[in-house]
Design a protein around this motif. Structure first.
Motif, PDB file in Angstrom:
ATOM      1  N   LEU A  79       0.834  -1.207   0.000  1.00 31.10           N
ATOM      2  CA  LEU A  79       0.000   0.000   0.000  1.00 31.10           C
ATOM      3  C   LEU A  79       0.865   1.251   0.000  1.00 31.10           C
ATOM      4  O   LEU A  79       0.564   2.219  -0.722  1.00 31.10           O
ATOM      5  N   ASP A  80       1.939   1.229   0.766  1.00 31.55           N
ATOM      6  CA  ASP A  80       2.850   2.387   0.799  1.00 31.55           C
ATOM      7  C   ASP A  80       3.486   2.599  -0.574  1.00 31.55           C
ATOM      8  O   ASP A  80       3.654   3.743  -1.023  1.00 31.55           O
ATOM      9  N   SER A  83       0.921   4.208  -2.819  1.00 33.11           N
ATOM     10  CA  SER A  83       0.706   5.610  -2.458  1.00 33.11           C
ATOM     11  C   SER A  83       1.856   6.483  -2.947  1.00 33.11           C
ATOM     12  O   SER A  83       1.648   7.588  -3.461  1.00 33.11           O
ATOM     13  N   GLY A  86       1.518   7.318  -6.444  1.00 28.68           N
ATOM     14  CA  GLY A  86       0.299   8.038  -6.791  1.00 28.68           C
ATOM     15  C   GLY A  86      -0.803   7.141  -7.321  1.00 28.68           C
ATOM     16  O   GLY A  86      -1.694   7.602  -8.047  1.00 28.68           O
ATOM     17  N   GLU A  87      -0.778   5.863  -6.956  1.00 28.95           N
ATOM     18  CA  GLU A  87      -1.782   4.909  -7.432  1.00 28.95           C
ATOM     19  C   GLU A  87      -2.758   4.564  -6.323  1.00 28.95           C
ATOM     20  O   GLU A  87      -2.412   4.601  -5.128  1.00 28.95           O
ATOM     21  N   THR A  88      -3.975   4.224  -6.713  1.00 28.25           N
ATOM     22  CA  THR A  88      -5.014   3.811  -5.763  1.00 28.25           C
ATOM     23  C   THR A  88      -5.529   2.448  -6.206  1.00 28.25           C
ATOM     24  O   THR A  88      -6.495   2.352  -6.986  1.00 28.25           O
ATOM     25  N   GLY A 284      -7.178   0.777   2.348  1.00 27.15           N
ATOM     26  CA  GLY A 284      -7.002   2.136   2.865  1.00 27.15           C
ATOM     27  C   GLY A 284      -8.134   3.075   2.552  1.00 27.15           C
ATOM     28  O   GLY A 284      -8.111   4.246   2.958  1.00 27.15           O
ATOM     29  N   GLN A 285      -9.151   2.618   1.835  1.00 29.51           N
ATOM     30  CA  GLN A 285     -10.266   3.472   1.425  1.00 29.51           C
ATOM     31  C   GLN A 285     -11.546   3.054   2.139  1.00 29.51           C
ATOM     32  O   GLN A 285     -11.613   2.009   2.785  1.00 29.51           O
TER      33      GLN A 285
END
Length: 510
Positions: A79-80, A83, A86-88, A284-285
């Motif tokens: 996840l880091d 991030s 700049g990707e989700t 994370g969302q």
């Protein structure tokens, strides 16, 4: 009674056009036979797809297990990484070590990495050659949905050939132990075809049956989605494999993966379920969920999906391991088809029976060509085309391997090399001086290309780089395959040629 004078519904066709249509009909039969053979041959190789993947990157450190805490840190690292780029991602997956693939890995989107003991991302996973083999068997390199349907239909065709073959030869079980002299052309070939068909009958029925089920499930789902109100493709598959985790968490920290894995180890190990793939949807969302696919190592089912709450508490499972019989049977089709249920010994049995199925496919078409030639006379172009379609695929798989290992052939170019190469070989085969020369040349070419590819790979990594036992096993298998092709090329008799039709009796002509 006088013959009916009623005109035919078919228009009058010239003899030349009729001859061309008959030739096209024969050609289509050969092409379909070749597709069945290619699916069977690639299936033999795909049995060891996990080993091929480990061989492609043999230097990766292998481990038997990963702690729950390491898995949780790995998910956070992914996840880091996303991030920072700049990707989700919609999903993050962590692949825990298993007996078939004892490596920790993970990723999102189309990119995956190996992960070390400190949860740091390592080398990008690059399994181009093994993925080429998988896509060849699953889809014939067609678009995924279309490919699955086509391969599924080929499975139905193969099953029909097996059943109709037994019905058409009621004495086949009596004749299976009878043998004609080796030099007795068609009869010797029929012996080989019939023996392998009978001895491998359970396998020859099970493989196309399960293959058809895997391939046509998508077609059934698409049909129901169009004909049943409110039905979708996903909804149909959800009835078997479950809709996934339902309890969601708000945006923020990832769900408690470590706690969920501890629950699996404490509550599901006795049932034979071990953690395999950790999946976090919407990481994370808002709406993030946690699901763990477990492997059922002592069962035919491929695994069981377990759902967990954000705090790592177990909330439910799909029921593949103890649900309705139909659900368990569906979940068993994949492992039953590919032999992923008994370790290396079972895989070796599948390879032997799969090679026998290849021989049955080839000898069946050869017998058809032989009988056709007895009636219509030798047809060297058709015979040479068939030889090209039989020995061309092994040579082209060797070519893809050599280009990949020596020149770093792009993954996207591998299917083009195979299929365009097969068209070229088939076209050129019609101009070769003899069937024996064509057959021997393709076999020796395949042997040389496999040796080049395997040798280049070994030289690139060296003995110290071959840390995986599977890498040594695949390397040995490639060497044996190359040797077998060479020996066959140098010792095999001239390919079966049909005799010319016997001349008509002159007394009858008089």
């Amino acid at each position: 009674m006088a013959a009916s004078s009623r005109p035919s519904v078919w228009p009058d066709l010239s003899a030349k056009l009729v001859a061309r249509m008959l030739s096209a009909h024969a050609g289509i039969g050969v092409v379909l036979g070749a597709l069945l053979y290619i699916v069977s041959l690639s299936g033999v190789l795909v049995v060891f797809h996990a080993e091929f993947a480990r061989w492609e990157q043999p230097h990766i450190t292998e481990v038997s297990a990963a702690s729950p805490e390491l898995a949780a840190r790995s998910a956070q690292t992914l996840l880091d990484h996303a991030s920072a780029a700049g990707e989700t991602p919609d999903r993050i997956s962590v692949f825990l070590p298993t007996p078939d693939s004892p490596r920790l890995a993970g990723g999102y989107g189309d990119t995956y990495w190996f992960i070390d003991e400190s949860a740091a991302l390592g080398e990008t996973i690059d399994h181009g050659f093994s993925e080429f083999l998988i896509d060849l068997h699953y889809y014939l390199h067609l678009p995924s949905t279309l490919g699955l349907i086509v391969v599924g239909l080929l499975g139905v065709m193969m099953l029909a050939l097996v059943v109709s073959g037994f019905l058409a030869h009621p004495r086949v079980f009596k004749d299976v132990f009878r043998s004609h002299k080796p030099g007795n052309g068609q009869l010797s070939l029929a012996d080989r075809h019939n023996r392998l068909s009978v001895w491998g009958a359970p396998f020859h029925i099970m493989i196309p049956l399960t293959g058809a089920a895997l391939g046509l499930a998508t077609l059934v789902a698409l049909t129901l989605a169009q004909t049943q109100p409110g039905m979708t493709v996903n909804a149909m598959f959800d009835t078997v494999f479950g809709p996934g985790a339902e309890e969601t968490a708000e945006a923020g920290p990832l769900p408690d993966i470590a706690q969920a894995l501890r629950v699996v180890e404490s509550d599901f190990t006795d049932a034979g379920l071990t953690p395999w793939i950790v999946q976090i949807e919407n990481p994370g969302q808002d709406g993030q969920t946690l699901q763990i696919l477990t492997a059922a190592n002592q069962r035919l089912i491929f695994g069981e999906y377990l759902q967990f709450s954000p705090d790592g508490a177990f909330i439910g499972k799909t029921g593949l391991d103890d649900g309705a019989f139909g659900q368990q049977a569906t979940a068993s089709v994949y492992n039953l088809h590919f032999g992923n249920w008994g370790g290396v010994p079972v895989k070796l049995i599948y390879v032997a029976l799969g090679l026998a199925l290849c021989v049955v496919c080839v000898s069946g078409v050869q017998l058809w060509l032989y009988k056709r030639a007895r009636k219509k006379g030798p047809q060297p172009r058709l015979e040479r085309s068939w030889i090209a379609l039989v020995w061309g695929p092994p040579a082209l798989i060797g070519l893809v391997l050599a280009l990949d290992r020596v020149l770093g052939l792009a993954d996207a170019a591998m299917p083009a090399v195979f299929w365009i190469g097969l068209l070229i070989i088939t076209g050129l085969s019609m101009f070769t001086p003899s069937t024996a020369t064509l057959s021997r040349g393709l076999k020796l070419s395949g042997s040389a290309l496999i040796l080049i590819g395997a040798g280049a790979h070994f030289l690139a990594y060296g003995v110290s780089g071959y840390q995986s036992p599977a890498a040594w096993g695949v390397f040995a298998g490639l060497m044996i395959s190359a040797l077998a092709l060479s020996v066959n090329a140098l010792t095999a008799s001239t390919p079966l040629r049909a005799p010319k039709p016997a001349p008509a009796d002159p007394q009858v002509q008089a």
